[in-house]
Design an enzyme around this catalytic site. Structure first.
Site, PDB file in Angstrom:
ATOM      1  N   TYR A  32     -42.638-118.380 -64.776  1.00  0.00           N
ATOM      2  CA  TYR A  32     -44.030-118.812 -63.940  1.00  0.00           C
ATOM      3  C   TYR A  32     -43.858-117.856 -62.753  1.00  0.00           C
ATOM      4  CZ  TYR A  32     -47.523-121.276 -61.888  1.00  0.00           C
ATOM      5  OH  TYR A  32     -48.381-121.568 -61.161  1.00  0.00           O
ATOM      6  N   HIS A  66     -38.646-125.700 -60.393  1.00  0.00           N
ATOM      7  CA  HIS A  66     -39.466-126.970 -60.122  1.00  0.00           C
ATOM      8  C   HIS A  66     -39.694-128.106 -61.250  1.00  0.00           C
ATOM      9  CE1 HIS A  66     -42.846-128.790 -57.941  1.00  0.00           C
ATOM     10  NE2 HIS A  66     -43.863-128.972 -59.103  1.00  0.00           N
ATOM     11  N   ARG A  68     -41.224-132.776 -48.614  1.00  0.00           N
ATOM     12  CA  ARG A  68     -41.944-131.402 -47.615  1.00  0.00           C
ATOM     13  C   ARG A  68     -43.220-132.374 -46.554  1.00  0.00           C
ATOM     14  NH1 ARG A  68     -43.191-126.118 -51.331  1.00  0.00           N
ATOM     15  NH2 ARG A  68     -40.841-126.201 -52.046  1.00  0.00           N
ATOM     16  N   HIS A 113     -40.835-118.458 -59.417  1.00  0.00           N
ATOM     17  CA  HIS A 113     -39.693-119.525 -59.932  1.00  0.00           C
ATOM     18  C   HIS A 113     -39.398-119.192 -61.284  1.00  0.00           C
ATOM     19  CE1 HIS A 113     -43.595-122.529 -58.631  1.00  0.00           C
ATOM     20  NE2 HIS A 113     -42.651-123.418 -58.797  1.00  0.00           N
ATOM     21  N   ASP A 160     -35.714-118.216 -59.606  1.00  0.00           N
ATOM     22  CA  ASP A 160     -34.518-118.430 -59.278  1.00  0.00           C
ATOM     23  C   ASP A 160     -34.491-120.820 -58.897  1.00  0.00           C
ATOM     24  OD1 ASP A 160     -36.744-119.343 -56.896  1.00  0.00           O
ATOM     25  OD2 ASP A 160     -34.950-117.801 -55.119  1.00  0.00           O
ATOM     26  N   HIS A 161     -35.130-120.236 -59.415  1.00  0.00           N
ATOM     27  CA  HIS A 161     -35.075-121.985 -59.556  1.00  0.00           C
ATOM     28  C   HIS A 161     -36.062-122.838 -60.376  1.00  0.00           C
ATOM     29  CE1 HIS A 161     -38.841-122.107 -56.471  1.00  0.00           C
ATOM     30  NE2 HIS A 161     -39.179-123.339 -57.102  1.00  0.00           N
ATOM     31  N   HIS A 190     -44.497-131.631 -53.613  1.00  0.00           N
ATOM     32  CA  HIS A 190     -43.540-131.291 -52.029  1.00  0.00           C
ATOM     33  C   HIS A 190     -44.057-132.811 -51.902  1.00  0.00           C
ATOM     34  CE1 HIS A 190     -40.428-128.835 -54.535  1.00  0.00           C
ATOM     35  NE2 HIS A 190     -41.683-128.572 -54.986  1.00  0.00           N
ATOM     36  N   ASP A 221     -37.084-129.356 -56.444  1.00  0.00           N
ATOM     37  CA  ASP A 221     -36.393-127.893 -56.789  1.00  0.00           C
ATOM     38  C   ASP A 221     -35.257-127.959 -57.389  1.00  0.00           C
ATOM     39  OD1 ASP A 221     -39.192-126.860 -56.077  1.00  0.00           O
ATOM     40  OD2 ASP A 221     -39.203-126.029 -53.954  1.00  0.00           O
TER      41      ASP A 221
END
Ligand code: ZN
Length: 262
Positions: free
Chosen positions: A224, A232, A173, A227, A229-230, A189, A196
């Protein structure tokens, strides 16, 4: 005259052909095995050079539990151990020496742009629509190099999970993109150092727990905040440009990953 000239040309061409054919046959084994990078010598402990560094990028995901493979161009015990794990993972003779069989597997795995088979620069540069690797704290080239190493770690994680596909929902990013999505101010990122990850075939906890063995020093997953749904994953320990210390940081409490449960 005309016919004669043509005939002479034809004869000359015919004479040249066998030689050309032989040259092709002889040249074939020495031709580049790969469009990305070709190793020209067997590598083992004590060797150093850019060819070792290239190897280290590709076995970075086989660092072993809570460890990393330094990308220093020196073939030490950790590099040997990583090569051995790589060999084991792909059913090769596991001797920790990178020779023809190891390189052949790497050629098979890497695309012409040096990315591993199941990940691409496009997939990792999708922050807020793809920015061409600029707009972060590092040069575009450094950022892209970090992303490449991230991808090789992801390839190892994918292999470790039984060749189950992994999806990257956010990779590099730019600062603008990171602000837009509300990322941490010094997020990995920004450096091309993080991904992710989601999966349709592995649970997030399988991903988070597995990542501990694949060279990732930053892992945040289920339990956490934000987090669930993914997962990191990042390489903060290898990042000398960020403001954090080069230490491991894991937290996926719902998966038993982190504080006291490592
Ligand atoms: Zn992230």
């Amino acid at each position: 005259m005309r016919v004669n000239t043509l005939k002479r040309v034809a004869v000359a061409f015919a004479l040249a052909l066998p030689g050309a054919a032989i040259a092709t046959v002889v040249a074939a084994p020495a031709a580049h095995a790969d469009g990305c990078y070709t190793w020209n010598r067997t590598l083992s402990q004590g060797r150093s050079g850019d060819d070792v560094r290239q190897l280290q990028i590709r076995v970075a995901g086989w660092a072993g539990y809570r460890d990393i493979v330094e990308n220093d161009g020196r073939y030490g015990p950790k590099t040997a151990a990583a090569v051995k794990r790589f060999q084991q993972a792909y059913g090769l003779r596991a001797d920790g020496i990178a020779g023809p069989q190891t390189f052949a597997k790497l050629y098979q795995l890497q695309d012409n742009d040096c990315t591993p088979a199941h990940f691409s620069y496009t997939e990792l540069d999708n922050g807020c629509g793809g920015s061409g690797w600029s707009g972060g704290p590092l040069s575009a080239n450094q950022t892209k190099q970090n992303a490449l190493r991230t991808m090789w770690k992801l390839e190892a994680l994918r292999r470790s999970l039984g060749d189950k596909p992994l999806n990257v929902s956010s990779g590099f990013r730019s600062r603008a993109c990171n602000n837009q999505v509300g990322g941490a101010s010094d997020s990995q990122h920004l450096y091309g150092n993080a991904a992710d990850v989601t999966s349709r075939t592995s649970s997030l906890c399988q991903v988070a727990r597995g990542a501990r063995n694949n060279g990732f020093s930053g892992i945040y997953g289920p339990g956490y905040p934000d987090h669930d749904d993914h997962v990191h994953v990042d390489s903060r320990r290898e990042n000398n440009s960020d403001s954090s210390s080069n230490t491991t940081s894991w937290s996926a409490p719902d998966c038993g990953v982190g504080a006291g449960n490592d």
